[in-house]
Design an enzyme around this catalytic site. Structure first.
Site, PDB file in Angstrom:
ATOM      1  CE1 TYR A   1     -38.155  -8.847 -63.354  1.00  0.00           C
ATOM      2  CE2 TYR A   1     -37.954  -8.425 -65.710  1.00  0.00           C
ATOM      3  CZ  TYR A   1     -37.979  -9.313 -64.654  1.00  0.00           C
ATOM      4  OH  TYR A   1     -37.804 -10.651 -64.892  1.00  0.00           O
TER       5      TYR A   1
ATOM      6  CB  SER B   1     -34.873 -11.596 -67.860  1.00  0.00           C
ATOM      7  OG  SER B   1     -35.703 -11.111 -68.872  1.00  0.00           O
TER       8      SER B   1
ATOM      9  CE  LYS C   1     -35.096 -11.102 -62.957  1.00  0.00           C
ATOM     10  NZ  LYS C   1     -35.125 -12.028 -61.820  1.00  0.00           N
TER      11      LYS C   1
END
Ligand code: NAD
Ligand code: WQD
Length: 352
Positions: A152, A125, A156
């Site tokens: 979150y 992302s 990644k």
């Protein structure tokens, strides 16, 4: 050739499965249906004419994951979409995010090594860049990784490190991480699209649900940013452009075209749009006047980020082709089609 698509009934996964099947790949989906619905398989079958193989289990369960790979010895590559993705929820429940997103990745990598599967495409992302400094905008793959804004986002960053270290350790393993910017829109058929459970966090589904009357009013989080109209800027990318990039990445691996065993690509259009740009586009293509109000900033929001897609364009031979109006129109068509065929369930109507 068979491709395992984890999270294949989810938003990006389902569109990618169709592109893979259209290109003649056989697909097996694993999805625990945490954030997607089994009916998506029917839609995939209607669109592509092929019903993908499907298994429902939690990839963060090591035993179940190993059992799956033991039974499937014909997998040529894996596209790993499966993850939790709600930024706000990850702040409140960090362990849920670390466990799910990282355990599932580690289980898959271990099985790849054990069962001799080489090719992994990983959903990363643009969140890994945080707010790039002015000299790094538009943001290329070489821009520094900033401290993650949320658990979150951190999953990644850590996931990319786990992949990189595993490639160094396990001979034969190789991976492509695709750093998506802001995927929006739906399949041209309007039979699949983004299906957020509950109140949407993301802009586009909030706009289309407000346009449809499911939400009363879109809150625009701040118009006092250092941008031309004061609202934040993002690089929105059409879901079908994004889906196609996954097929290109798989083929790059299978055809041995990689330059290194771990490659990273930005997937964006290279054009930034503000929140008000997106609202105006929606109003234009839908003919619906959107009810919105400007409110205070949302905590943790980034002011502006958009991609430099030059490296992806040149190396992958892929380019995002669809513009903002096409994105908003397809999202709107999907919203209308979905509401037309589905009675509104509790979770999507409870909180206006
Ligand atoms: P999504 O929630 O629609 O799809 C993810 C799917 O994975 C869901 O169907 C869910 O049920 C499944 N899943 C989650 N954990 C699982 C597990 N442990 N075992 C089996 N299945 C599991 O999300 P999406 O928007 O399609 O995102 C796909 C990937 O792309 C995610 O990794 C996400 O972090 C990443 N990503 C998404 C965006 C975005 O804006 N949508 C942007 C950048 C990156
Ligand atoms: C876009 C813009 C909001 C909702 C998130 C994740 C990121 C990545 C993509 C996965 C912002 C504004 C939004 C609303 C609004 N996902 N907005 N009212 O914040 O760029 O990124 O999705 O990796 O990690 O953080 O996307 O769609 O939430 O917001 O004004 O009701 O729309 O402030 O400027 P974002 P978004």
């Amino acid at each position: 050739m068979k491709i395992l698509v984890t999270g294949g009934t989810g938003y990006i996964g389902s569109h990618t499965v169709i592109e893979l099947q259209n290109k003649g790949y056989e697909v097996v989906i694993v999805d625990a249906l945490f954030n997607s619905r089994i009916e998506t398989l029917d839609a995939i079958e209607k669109i592509s004419g092929v019903r993908p193989e499907f298994e429902s289990f939690d990839l963060s369960d090591q035993r179940l994951t190993d059992d799956f790979f033991a039974r499937h010895n014909d997998i040529s590559g894996i596209i790993h979409f499966a993850a939790h993705k709600a930024v706000g929820e990850s702040v409140n429940q960090p362990i849920k995010y670390y466990r799910n997103n990282l355990d599932s990745l580690m289980n898959i990598i271990e099985c790849m090594s054990k069962y001799r599967i080489s090719n992994l495409v990983f959903s990363s992302s643009c969140t890994v860049y945080g707010q790039p400094d002015a000299e790094h905008l538009p943001v290329s793959e070489k821009a520094p990784i900033k401290k993650a804004e949320s658990p979150y986002g951190n999953t990644k960053q850590i996931a990319e490190e786990i992949i990189s270290e595993s490639i160094a350790a396990y001979p034969g393993l190789r991976a492509i991480a695709l750093r998506y910017f802001n995927p929006v829109g739906a399949h041209d058929s309007a039979m699949i699209g983004e299906l957020p459970l509950g109140v949407p966090n993301n802009l586009m589904p909030y706009i289309t649900q407000t346009g449809y009357g499911i939400r009363e009013c879109l809150k625009v989080y701040g118009n006092d940013y250092q941008t031309p109209d004061g609202t934040p800027i993002r690089d929105y990318i059409h879901i079908m452009d994004l889906a196609k990039a996954h097929v290109v990445a798989v083929e790059r691996m299978i055809n041995e075209k990689m330059k290194n065993d771990f490659e990273i690509f930005n997937l964006g259009t290279g054009t930034g749009y503000s929140v008000l740009d997106v609202i105006r586009s929606f109003e234009k293509v839908s003919g619906v006047k959107l009810n919105y109000e400007i409110v205070g900033r949302r905590a943790g929001d980034i002011e502006k980020v958009w991609a430099d897609p030059t490296y992806s364009n040149n190396e992958l031979g892929w380019k995002a082709e669809r513009g903002l109006d096409e994105m908003t129109l397809s999202a709107w068509k999907w919203e209308k089609a979905y509401r037309g065929i589905t009675s509104m369930d509790e979770s999507t109507t409870s909180a206006k």
